[in-house]
Design an enzyme around this catalytic site. Structure first.
Site, PDB file in Angstrom:
ATOM      1  N   TYR A   1     -12.055  -2.644  -3.551  1.00 35.45           N
ATOM      2  CA  TYR A   1     -12.614  -2.823  -2.205  1.00 35.45           C
ATOM      3  C   TYR A   1     -14.147  -2.856  -2.201  1.00 35.45           C
ATOM      4  CZ  TYR A   1      -8.163  -2.396   0.306  1.00 35.45           C
ATOM      5  OH  TYR A   1      -6.910  -2.617   0.826  1.00 35.45           O
TER       6      TYR A   1
ATOM      7  N   GLU B   1      -9.072 -10.383  -8.061  1.00 35.65           N
ATOM      8  CA  GLU B   1      -8.097  -9.302  -7.885  1.00 35.65           C
ATOM      9  C   GLU B   1      -6.966  -9.404  -8.913  1.00 35.65           C
ATOM     10  OE1 GLU B   1      -7.171  -9.579  -3.701  1.00 35.65           O
ATOM     11  OE2 GLU B   1      -9.162  -8.850  -3.137  1.00 35.65           O
TER      12      GLU B   1
ATOM     13  N   LYS C   1       0.833  -1.203   0.000  1.00 28.95           N
ATOM     14  CA  LYS C   1       0.000   0.000   0.000  1.00 28.95           C
ATOM     15  C   LYS C   1       0.877   1.268   0.000  1.00 28.95           C
ATOM     16  CE  LYS C   1      -3.868  -2.364   2.322  1.00 28.95           C
ATOM     17  NZ  LYS C   1      -4.692  -2.479   3.566  1.00 28.95           N
TER      18      LYS C   1
ATOM     19  N   ARG D   1       2.691  -7.055   9.177  1.00 32.79           N
ATOM     20  CA  ARG D   1       2.002  -5.983   9.900  1.00 32.79           C
ATOM     21  C   ARG D   1       2.443  -5.916  11.356  1.00 32.79           C
ATOM     22  NH1 ARG D   1      -3.889  -7.435   7.298  1.00 32.79           N
ATOM     23  NH2 ARG D   1      -3.837  -6.065   5.472  1.00 32.79           N
TER      24      ARG D   1
ATOM     25  N   ARG E   1      -1.450 -14.787   3.817  1.00 34.31           N
ATOM     26  CA  ARG E   1      -2.183 -14.073   4.873  1.00 34.31           C
ATOM     27  C   ARG E   1      -1.496 -14.247   6.235  1.00 34.31           C
ATOM     28  NH1 ARG E   1      -6.671 -10.657   3.920  1.00 34.31           N
ATOM     29  NH2 ARG E   1      -7.563 -11.464   5.858  1.00 34.31           N
TER      30      ARG E   1
ATOM     31  N   THR F   1      -5.447  -8.120  10.403  1.00 34.18           N
ATOM     32  CA  THR F   1      -5.810  -6.831   9.795  1.00 34.18           C
ATOM     33  C   THR F   1      -5.390  -5.643  10.661  1.00 34.18           C
ATOM     34  OG1 THR F   1      -7.701  -7.889   8.722  1.00 34.18           O
ATOM     35  CG2 THR F   1      -7.768  -5.481   8.934  1.00 34.18           C
TER      36      THR F   1
ATOM     37  N   PHE G   1     -15.602   3.018   7.172  1.00 33.81           N
ATOM     38  CA  PHE G   1     -14.235   3.431   6.851  1.00 33.81           C
ATOM     39  C   PHE G   1     -13.942   3.375   5.347  1.00 33.81           C
ATOM     40  CE2 PHE G   1     -14.227  -1.076   8.097  1.00 33.81           C
ATOM     41  CZ  PHE G   1     -13.658  -1.680   6.975  1.00 33.81           C
TER      42      PHE G   1
ATOM     43  N   HIS H   1      -1.746  -5.479   1.372  1.00 31.23           N
ATOM     44  CA  HIS H   1      -3.007  -6.198   1.101  1.00 31.23           C
ATOM     45  C   HIS H   1      -2.676  -7.600   0.590  1.00 31.23           C
ATOM     46  CE1 HIS H   1      -6.926  -7.221  -0.651  1.00 31.23           C
ATOM     47  NE2 HIS H   1      -6.223  -7.706  -1.667  1.00 31.23           N
TER      48      HIS H   1
ATOM     49  N   ASN I   1      -1.943  -0.133   7.233  1.00 28.01           N
ATOM     50  CA  ASN I   1      -1.356  -1.443   7.560  1.00 28.01           C
ATOM     51  C   ASN I   1      -0.498  -2.053   6.460  1.00 28.01           C
ATOM     52  OD1 ASN I   1      -3.434  -2.211   5.914  1.00 28.01           O
ATOM     53  ND2 ASN I   1      -4.512  -3.463   7.424  1.00 28.01           N
TER      54      ASN I   1
HETATM   55  P1  DAT Z   1      -7.515  -7.325   5.283  1.00 26.70           P
HETATM   56  O1  DAT Z   1      -6.747  -6.210   4.617  1.00 26.70           O
HETATM   57  O2  DAT Z   1      -6.752  -7.903   6.435  1.00 26.70           O
HETATM   58  O3  DAT Z   1      -7.978  -8.374   4.301  1.00 26.70           O
HETATM   59  P2  DAT Z   1     -10.254  -6.344   5.298  1.00 26.70           P
HETATM   60  O4  DAT Z   1     -10.361  -6.934   3.917  1.00 26.70           O
HETATM   61  O5  DAT Z   1     -11.294  -6.707   6.283  1.00 26.70           O
HETATM   62  O6  DAT Z   1      -8.822  -6.692   5.942  1.00 26.70           O
HETATM   63  O7  DAT Z   1     -10.234  -4.760   5.188  1.00 26.70           O
HETATM   64  C1  DAT Z   1      -9.503  -4.134   4.160  1.00 26.70           C
HETATM   65  C2  DAT Z   1      -8.761  -2.964   4.753  1.00 26.70           C
HETATM   66  O8  DAT Z   1      -9.684  -2.029   5.278  1.00 26.70           O
HETATM   67  C3  DAT Z   1      -7.845  -3.319   5.908  1.00 26.70           C
HETATM   68  O9  DAT Z   1      -6.578  -3.777   5.482  1.00 26.70           O
HETATM   69  C4  DAT Z   1      -7.764  -2.024   6.639  1.00 26.70           C
HETATM   70  C5  DAT Z   1      -9.130  -1.397   6.426  1.00 26.70           C
HETATM   71  N1  DAT Z   1      -9.991  -1.669   7.573  1.00 26.70           N
HETATM   72  C6  DAT Z   1     -10.573  -2.843   7.906  1.00 26.70           C
HETATM   73  N2  DAT Z   1     -11.290  -2.742   9.025  1.00 26.70           N
HETATM   74  C7  DAT Z   1     -11.156  -1.461   9.419  1.00 26.70           C
HETATM   75  C8  DAT Z   1     -11.648  -0.702  10.512  1.00 26.70           C
HETATM   76  N3  DAT Z   1     -12.431  -1.249  11.444  1.00 26.70           N
HETATM   77  N4  DAT Z   1     -11.303   0.613  10.596  1.00 26.70           N
HETATM   78  C9  DAT Z   1     -10.511   1.179   9.661  1.00 26.70           C
HETATM   79  N5  DAT Z   1     -10.003   0.528   8.589  1.00 26.70           N
HETATM   80  C10 DAT Z   1     -10.329  -0.770   8.484  1.00 26.70           C
HETATM   81 MG    MG Z   2      -9.308  -8.196   2.742  1.00 26.85          MG
END
Ligand code: DAT
Ligand code: MG
Length: 150
Positions: free
Chosen positions: A50, A127, A10, A103, A86, A92, A58, A116, A113
């Site tokens: 996304y 993707e 990222k 992370r 992962r 996350t 968010f 991805h 973080n």
């Molecule tokens: P990951 O990236 O671990 O697959 P995710 O797909 O649930 O997690 O979410 C995508 C991204 O969105 C994640 O890397 C960071 C952001 N995110 C997720 N949950 C969040 C939250 N509660 N507050 C802020 N950002 C969040």
């Molecule tokens: Mg994800």
């Protein structure tokens, strides 16, 4: 099963100079890099990537963050690389990511973080197709260059 996953460094990872560090972890694990591109995405592209999170509070911040600078988009291949990737990435929320994970070692905030990784075979396929629509140009199995006559 040998499979492929989509991994993205990222904007914060790129800006903080963590590209080599992150790639190194996948290389040292033994996975194979199949495609890689430094690119900056626009709003509609980020929203598509996304889309499953579009109802989250968010979402707008997440999209702005991903658009905020260049990212490194990659395809990595190997046995169970989707799930194992992962594990290398960690939870996350970096506050809960184990030390030793990307992370866990390199990030503090859930909103920054650094990386991805696809979370399932279905999302990996979608993707990879989104980020590398020219998919057939991906490199073949690596040949040991030292064995090629010159
Ligand atoms: P990951 O990236 O671990 O697959 P995710 O797909 O649930 O997690 O979410 C995508 C991204 O969105 C994640 O890397 C960071 C952001 N995110 C997720 N949950 C969040 C939250 N509660 N507050 C802020 N950002 C969040
Ligand atoms: Mg994800």
């Amino acid at each position: 099963m040998v499979e492929q996953t989509f991994i993205m460094i990222k904007p914060d990872g790129v800006q903080r100079g963590l590209i080599a560090e992150i790639i190194s972890r996948f290389e040292k694990k033994g996975f194979t890099l199949r495609a890689m591109r430094l690119m900056t995405v626009d709003k509609s592209f980020a929203e598509t990537h996304y889309q499953d999170l579009s109802s989250k509070p968010f979402f707008a911040g997440l999209v702005s963050y991903i658009m905020s600078g260049p990212v490194v988009a990659m395809v990595w291949e190997g046995k169970n690389v989707i799930a194992t990737g992962r594990l290398l990435i960690g939870a996350t929320n970096p506050a809960q990511s184990a030390p030793g994970t990307i992370r866990g070692d390199l990030a503090i905030d859930i909103g920054r973080n650094v990386i991805h990784g696809s979370d399932s075979a279905e999302s990996a396929k979608a993707e990879i197709n989104l980020w590398f629509p020219e998919g057939d140009k991906m490199s073949d199995s690596m040949r040991d260059v030292r064995s090629i006559p010159y």
